[in-house]
Design a protein around this motif. Structure first.
Motif, PDB file in Angstrom:
ATOM      1  N   GLU A  61     -25.860  14.380 -29.734  1.00 33.15           N
ATOM      2  CA  GLU A  61     -26.712  13.728 -30.417  1.00 33.15           C
ATOM      3  C   GLU A  61     -27.010  12.164 -29.534  1.00 33.15           C
ATOM      4  N   LEU A  62     -26.076  11.626 -29.294  1.00 28.86           N
ATOM      5  CA  LEU A  62     -26.195  10.191 -28.332  1.00 28.86           C
ATOM      6  C   LEU A  62     -26.900  10.640 -27.042  1.00 28.86           C
ATOM      7  N   ALA A  63     -26.583  11.762 -26.410  1.00 31.90           N
ATOM      8  CA  ALA A  63     -27.130  12.137 -25.267  1.00 31.90           C
ATOM      9  C   ALA A  63     -28.800  12.448 -25.315  1.00 31.90           C
ATOM     10  N   ASP A  64     -29.101  13.058 -26.702  1.00 35.03           N
ATOM     11  CA  ASP A  64     -30.570  13.329 -26.910  1.00 35.03           C
ATOM     12  C   ASP A  64     -31.156  12.035 -27.380  1.00 35.03           C
ATOM     13  N   GLN A  65     -30.406  11.068 -27.884  1.00 29.38           N
ATOM     14  CA  GLN A  65     -31.270   9.663 -28.414  1.00 29.38           C
ATOM     15  C   GLN A  65     -31.349   8.971 -27.064  1.00 29.38           C
ATOM     16  N   ASN A  66     -30.488   9.116 -26.206  1.00 36.27           N
ATOM     17  CA  ASN A  66     -30.773   8.354 -24.939  1.00 36.27           C
ATOM     18  C   ASN A  66     -31.899   8.847 -24.192  1.00 36.27           C
ATOM     19  N   ALA A  67     -31.768  10.225 -23.878  1.00 36.17           N
ATOM     20  CA  ALA A  67     -33.147  10.908 -23.383  1.00 36.17           C
ATOM     21  C   ALA A  67     -34.423  10.454 -24.019  1.00 36.17           C
ATOM     22  N   TYR A  68     -34.403  10.374 -25.174  1.00 38.31           N
ATOM     23  CA  TYR A  68     -35.578  10.153 -26.034  1.00 38.31           C
ATOM     24  C   TYR A  68     -35.984   8.466 -25.618  1.00 38.31           C
ATOM     25  N   ALA A  69     -35.018   7.790 -25.760  1.00 37.95           N
ATOM     26  CA  ALA A  69     -34.911   6.410 -25.604  1.00 37.95           C
ATOM     27  C   ALA A  69     -35.535   6.077 -24.091  1.00 37.95           C
ATOM     28  N   LEU A  70     -35.262   6.809 -23.085  1.00 40.66           N
ATOM     29  CA  LEU A  70     -35.575   6.782 -21.651  1.00 40.66           C
ATOM     30  C   LEU A  70     -36.992   6.983 -21.566  1.00 40.66           C
ATOM     31  N   ALA A  71     -37.272   8.263 -22.140  1.00 41.42           N
ATOM     32  CA  ALA A  71     -38.560   9.011 -21.882  1.00 41.42           C
ATOM     33  C   ALA A  71     -39.787   7.827 -22.639  1.00 41.42           C
ATOM     34  N   ALA A  72     -39.381   7.334 -23.892  1.00 39.82           N
ATOM     35  CA  ALA A  72     -40.333   6.605 -24.637  1.00 39.82           C
ATOM     36  C   ALA A  72     -40.357   5.269 -24.103  1.00 39.82           C
ATOM     37  N   GLY A  73     -39.082   4.640 -23.511  1.00 41.31           N
ATOM     38  CA  GLY A  73     -39.238   3.549 -22.669  1.00 41.31           C
ATOM     39  C   GLY A  73     -39.984   3.578 -21.572  1.00 41.31           C
ATOM     40  N   ALA A  74     -40.026   4.512 -20.746  1.00 45.85           N
ATOM     41  CA  ALA A  74     -40.704   4.692 -19.714  1.00 45.85           C
ATOM     42  C   ALA A  74     -42.063   4.694 -19.717  1.00 45.85           C
ATOM     43  N   ASP A 101     -31.589   1.215  -9.387  1.00 39.94           N
ATOM     44  CA  ASP A 101     -32.388   1.724 -10.499  1.00 39.94           C
ATOM     45  C   ASP A 101     -33.173   0.591 -11.115  1.00 39.94           C
ATOM     46  N   VAL A 102     -32.856  -0.663 -11.241  1.00 39.00           N
ATOM     47  CA  VAL A 102     -33.614  -1.929 -11.668  1.00 39.00           C
ATOM     48  C   VAL A 102     -34.972  -2.009 -10.800  1.00 39.00           C
ATOM     49  N   ARG A 281     -25.992  -0.102 -18.626  1.00 37.72           N
ATOM     50  CA  ARG A 281     -26.725   1.239 -19.413  1.00 37.72           C
ATOM     51  C   ARG A 281     -28.026   1.453 -18.927  1.00 37.72           C
ATOM     52  N   ALA A 282     -28.381   2.778 -18.471  1.00 37.75           N
ATOM     53  CA  ALA A 282     -29.555   2.888 -18.026  1.00 37.75           C
ATOM     54  C   ALA A 282     -30.761   2.621 -19.122  1.00 37.75           C
ATOM     55  N   VAL A 283     -30.428   3.033 -20.312  1.00 31.95           N
ATOM     56  CA  VAL A 283     -31.597   2.469 -21.393  1.00 31.95           C
ATOM     57  C   VAL A 283     -31.864   1.084 -21.383  1.00 31.95           C
ATOM     58  N   MET A 284     -31.015   0.067 -21.313  1.00 35.27           N
ATOM     59  CA  MET A 284     -31.026  -1.195 -21.154  1.00 35.27           C
ATOM     60  C   MET A 284     -31.718  -1.790 -20.061  1.00 35.27           C
ATOM     61  N   ARG A 285     -31.675  -1.094 -18.852  1.00 37.98           N
ATOM     62  CA  ARG A 285     -32.336  -1.415 -17.700  1.00 37.98           C
ATOM     63  C   ARG A 285     -33.640  -1.608 -17.873  1.00 37.98           C
ATOM     64  N   PHE A 305     -27.876  -6.246 -27.364  1.00 39.37           N
ATOM     65  CA  PHE A 305     -27.412  -5.894 -28.785  1.00 39.37           C
ATOM     66  C   PHE A 305     -26.528  -7.104 -29.345  1.00 39.37           C
ATOM     67  N   GLU A 306     -26.291  -8.199 -28.744  1.00 40.75           N
ATOM     68  CA  GLU A 306     -25.618  -9.213 -29.196  1.00 40.75           C
ATOM     69  C   GLU A 306     -26.090  -9.799 -30.365  1.00 40.75           C
ATOM     70  N   GLU A 307     -25.315 -10.643 -31.321  1.00 41.41           N
ATOM     71  CA  GLU A 307     -26.150 -11.267 -32.502  1.00 41.41           C
ATOM     72  C   GLU A 307     -26.978 -12.257 -32.160  1.00 41.41           C
ATOM     73  N   ASP A 308     -26.895 -12.860 -30.784  1.00 45.81           N
ATOM     74  CA  ASP A 308     -27.904 -13.828 -30.475  1.00 45.81           C
ATOM     75  C   ASP A 308     -29.193 -13.444 -29.712  1.00 45.81           C
ATOM     76  N   ALA A 309     -29.239 -12.117 -29.457  1.00 49.67           N
ATOM     77  CA  ALA A 309     -30.286 -11.384 -28.639  1.00 49.67           C
ATOM     78  C   ALA A 309     -31.192 -10.316 -29.612  1.00 49.67           C
ATOM     79  N   VAL A 310     -32.129 -10.113 -28.962  1.00 48.50           N
ATOM     80  CA  VAL A 310     -33.385  -9.207 -29.432  1.00 48.50           C
ATOM     81  C   VAL A 310     -33.236  -7.724 -28.808  1.00 48.50           C
ATOM     82  N   VAL A 311     -33.248  -6.769 -29.406  1.00 49.37           N
ATOM     83  CA  VAL A 311     -32.940  -5.560 -28.759  1.00 49.37           C
ATOM     84  C   VAL A 311     -34.188  -5.369 -27.498  1.00 49.37           C
ATOM     85  N   VAL A 312     -35.244  -5.379 -28.069  1.00 54.89           N
ATOM     86  CA  VAL A 312     -36.410  -5.166 -27.115  1.00 54.89           C
ATOM     87  C   VAL A 312     -37.255  -6.311 -26.969  1.00 54.89           C
ATOM     88  N   PRO A 313     -37.814  -6.589 -25.506  1.00 51.91           N
ATOM     89  CA  PRO A 313     -38.705  -7.558 -25.527  1.00 51.91           C
ATOM     90  C   PRO A 313     -40.152  -7.131 -26.108  1.00 51.91           C
TER      91      PRO A 313
END
Length: 349
Positions: A61-74, A101-102, A281-285, A305-313
């Motif tokens: 499930e995690l691999a599927d979620q990462n794949a989706y996040a990478l595809a959507a993020g792209a 990769d960056v 992590r590739a998805v966070m790049r 993912f830290e408390e003082d951060a926002v997940v997505v710009p």
């Protein structure tokens, strides 16, 4: 006084208890104890199999979620830096695979990489303190429009790095200024900077890549205690921001003493410099080009993912050089709202 008869009775009691235990264990209780142990072993085996199956399912499930996040993020990243020139600087020995990769993410966003360089150990080693001081003192007069008399060595070097990467020729915006070229050549010659390829033009934004945390905690603590007095990484970043204008610092999940964490901990630097963490992590790049795009329209933020951060710009729209449809600091949502407001005003008039 305890006599021999007392000892004899005690010994007889011990042997009787032992005999009863052997008889019961070999007789009526043997089957019950064996059955109970067998049942426990079977239960543990079934639990282990169930946990293994749950782990496989969770990993899938995690691999599927990462794949989706990478595809959507792209899709989200695509075109976010169209026409932007970026200088990529490895500040702390970043893994080649992460840096590559960056860079790929930046190019996928439409950016053009005009410089890729690494800061050497000469920025922080005690043996090179004289070198740093000599270079900084020699550039104060040339940088008098950018640095003050009381600025530290780290601040002067940070300002020089920013100008070396971003200052354009006033008569030809797509060409580096003479001062920019001279500063970069000086920093390369004295060993402060090593180039993957030298600047081909002025950068619109600078990406500082931080390395992974040290594996040996004791060694890390020792290194931090031995940092020379003239070394101040946050001052370098702040001065770099002052001259380059648009700077993002990206690194792995933050720990105390790392560059991203230090920038976030400094109130002044955190208010002017954007940061991204989790680059292991590739998805966070995927956040790196988005953070750069946001910084280019004056959106300063800290992403992870830290408390003082926002997940997505935030999604932003860069200014269009031809028709200026979106100005600095205008997000996509703001631009739409302004367009609706203009349409409403037009209807009233």
């Amino acid at each position: 006084m305890i006599d021999f008869r007392y000892h004899l009775v005690s010994l007889i009691s011990v042997f009787l208890a032992l005999a009863v235990g052997i008889i019961l264990g070999a007789g009526p209780l043997q089957e019950a104890i064996g059955d109970q142990l067998t049942d426990q072993v079977e239960a543990l085996r079934a639990e282990r199999i169930e946990l293994s199956e749950d782990l496989v399912e969770t990993e899938s499930e995690l691999a599927d979620q990462n794949a989706y996040a990478l595809a959507a993020g792209a899709e989200l990243v695509d075109g976010s830096l169209e026409g932007v020139t970026v200088a990529v600087v490895d500040a702390e020995g970043v893994a080649d695979t992460v840096e590559a990769d960056v860079v790929n993410q930046l190019e996928a966003a439409g950016a053009r990489i005009v410089a890729q360089a690494s800061l050497t150990d000469a920025w922080t080693s005690a043996e090179d303190a004289v070198l740093r001081g000599t270079v900084a003192d020699g550039q104060r007069e040339q940088l008098e429009d950018m640095v003050g008399e009381d600025d530290t060595t780290s601040a002067v070097l940070g300002a020089a790095l920013g100008l070396a990467l971003t200052e354009p020729d006033p008569q030809a915006p797509g060409v580096r200024s003479d001062r920019s070229a001279e500063l970069y050549e000086l920093m390369s010659r004295v060993g402060l900077v090593e180039s993957r390829f030298e600047p081909s033009g002025p950068a619109d934004a600078v990406l500082l890549l931080a390395g992974s945390p040290a594996d040996d905690e004791a060694t890390s603590d020792t290194d931090r205690a031995e940092v020379p007095d003239d070394v101040d990484a946050v001052a370098v970043v702040s001065a770099l921001q002052e001259t380059a204008q648009d700077v993002v610092v990206a690194g792995p999940t933050t720990t105390e003493g790392e560059l991203v964490a230090d920038v976030r901990a400094d109130e002044d630097a955190a208010s002017r410099v954007s940061t991204v963490n989790g680059t292991e992590r590739a998805v966070m790049r995927l956040n790196v080009p988005l953070a750069l795009a946001a910084r280019l329209v004056d959106e300063v933020g800290h992403y992870g993912f830290e408390e003082d951060a926002v997940v997505v710009p935030p999604a932003v729209e860069l200014p269009d050089e031809e028709d200026g449809t979106a100005g600095a600091g205008t997000t996509v949502g703001d631009a739409d709202a302004e367009a609706d407001a203009d349409a409403g005003d037009g209807g009233d008039s």
